[in-house]
Enzyme design. Structure first.
Site, PDB file in Angstrom:
ATOM      1  N   GLY A  35       2.164   4.795   2.053  1.00  0.00           N
ATOM      2  CA  GLY A  35       2.663   5.342   3.256  1.00  0.00           C
ATOM      3  C   GLY A  35       4.188   5.026   3.763  1.00  0.00           C
ATOM      4  N   GLY A  76      -8.694  -2.236  -0.918  1.00  0.00           N
ATOM      5  CA  GLY A  76      -8.560  -3.492  -1.227  1.00  0.00           C
ATOM      6  C   GLY A  76      -7.836  -4.201  -0.146  1.00  0.00           C
ATOM      7  CE  LYS A  79      -5.621  12.533  18.865  1.00  0.00           C
ATOM      8  NZ  LYS A  79      -7.188  12.999  19.361  1.00  0.00           N
ATOM      9  N   GLY A 121       0.884  -1.150  -0.025  1.00  0.00           N
ATOM     10  CA  GLY A 121      -0.093  -0.002  -0.017  1.00  0.00           C
ATOM     11  C   GLY A 121       0.888   1.262   0.019  1.00  0.00           C
ATOM     12  CD  GLU A 133      -5.567  -1.827  -3.445  1.00  0.00           C
ATOM     13  OE1 GLU A 133      -5.852  -0.678  -2.896  1.00  0.00           O
ATOM     14  OE2 GLU A 133      -6.162  -2.740  -3.005  1.00  0.00           O
TER      15      GLU A 133
END
Length: 422
Positions: A208, A327, A352, A206, A229
């Site tokens: 990132g 996906g 955070k 993916g 994908e």
């Protein structure tokens, strides 16, 4: 005779209550959408269907209701606020099923897409993608926006001039997304994943910082394959390093397979007229049955929160919708079916500034499960890998607590005992 369309001719081709399908990312036809917005009073109950819209528009923010509205299948920065304000509808889906979903639930009145200029044989290329529109070529009316900046690519994304109702032209640079910087946490997570990847494996990654860190560490691997994908810049670097050949793939041997590309100009230059890259419909690329044909497929994705059962909430943040399924679920199933498949879902252990644990006893109220406890394989944080497949609920909880941030482990263990998980 197919011809160049003027503004009025574009509008005349749009029926009352039409469903217009727009592809993902740089397939978004800016000029055609400008024409629709500029003439919206001439339209009646027209709906635009799209994943990952790039541009905030008046019809998306609800200013053209009764004439032109937006239905989303994956939220983006262009649609998220409008969704929160109640102007955009979001349709649940898994990515590989979107073509079938559109076919069954819309009129498929028109597909509007960006394409590269026509070649000497009369073919346009859909360029940076095939996604959920390519399989409808020849079956649904297509209106193209021809853009010289769109790369000419190969695969099942070629459309002949006889298969379109017309085209407009728009010389517009493609949208780019730069890779986020890689942090120490990213490198720590990546090192755990790298140990699980072997020469000859086929990868799905993916977008990132964690996937980028993983890809950067794979440059000494050899004969890797790509079946993903989304094609990103990190894959370009891996090819340049000689790590990707695809020679061990069982499907599309020697080819880099994707359903769309999104990155920088470097990526778009790489895919331009590159016979090693093929863009195929998402119904093929993301079908778990097709994924599983690659017996050594490795999937690397991300999540925002996981509970001690192994349920991954990857499309909501703090219980509020942020994106959609995409996906991730497709590949989670696909690697499970593959003979030697491995799935890794990565995340930082906290959010955070270490004040919130991303590993929770129970998901935050309002969270949506993207990858179920039954499909999840491996969870990775900067503290290690929790291998969940085949593990009991008690074993899963212990494994996940072990990779949580140390400051939250005692609390997680206490709550797990309180709710009968341990």
């Amino acid at each position: 005779m197919i011809k160049h369309l003027d503004e009025q001719e574009v509008i005349e081709l749009i029926d009352k209550e039409a469903d217009i399908i727009i592809p993902i990312g740089n397939g978004e036809p800016h000029r055609l959408l400008d024409i629709l917005e500029g003439n919206y009073l001439k339209l009646e109950n027209v709906t635009v269907h799209q994943m990952l819209a790039l541009t905030k528009r008046n019809y998306i923010s609800g200013e053209m209701k009764g004439h032109l509205t937006h239905k989303s299948y994956f939220l983006s920065g262009a649609t998220r606020e409008a969704y929160y304000d109640g102007h955009v509808e979001l349709v649940p889906n898994v990515f590989h099923d979107v073509p079938r979903l559109l076919k069954k639930t819309t009129k498929m009145s028109m597909i509007m897409a960006v394409a590269s200029p026509m070649d000497e044989h009369g073919y346009f290329s859909l360029g940076t993608g095939a996604d959920y529109i390519a399989e409808f070529i020849g079956h649904v009316p297509f209106m193209l926006e021809v853009n010289a900046h769109m790369p000419r690519t190969f695969g099942k994304n070629q459309i002949h001039i006889s298969q379109i109702v017309g085209y407009v032209e728009n010389d517009l640079a493609l949208a780019e997304v730069k890779s986020p910087p890689v942090t120490e946490k990213d490198l720590a997570i990546a090192k755990f994943v790298i140990d699980e990847i072997e020469d000859g494996d086929t990868l799905q990654v993916g977008i990132g910082s964690v996937p980028n860190a993983v890809m950067a560490m794979l440059k000494d691997h050899r004969n890797l394959g790509i079946h993903t994908e989304m094609l990103t810049d990190s894959i370009v670097d891996l090819v340049a390093a000689g790590a990707v050949t695809g020679t061990n793939k069982l499907t599309h041997k020697g080819k880099i397979i994707a359903t769309f590309a999104y990155g920088t100009q470097c990526l778009y230059d790489f895919v331009h007229q590159n016979p090693a890259v093929e863009f195929l419909p998402v119904s093929e690329v993301n079908d778990p049955r097709e994924i599983a044909k690659e017996e050594r497929i490795v999937s690397i994705n991300a999540t925002t929160e996981i509970d001690l059962y192994g349920q991954c909430a990857s499309e909501t943040v703090a219980g509020r919708y942020y994106s959609s399924t995409g996906g991730q679920a497709d590949f989670a199933q696909g690697v499970r079916f593959a003979k030697h498949g491995k799935g890794f879902i990565c995340m930082y252990s906290t959010a955070k500034d270490d004040t919130i644990s991303r590993i929770q006893t129970q998901l935050t109220p309002g969270s949506v499960v993207t990858t179920s406890k039954n499909a999840v394989d491996n969870i990775v944080t900067e503290y290690g890998i929790a291998k969940l497949y085949g593990k009991s609920l008690k074993e899963r909880a212990n494994a996940l607590i072990d990779i949580a941030h140390p400051k939250f482990r005692e609390e997680l263990r206490f709550n797990a005992q309180k709710y009968g998980i341990l």
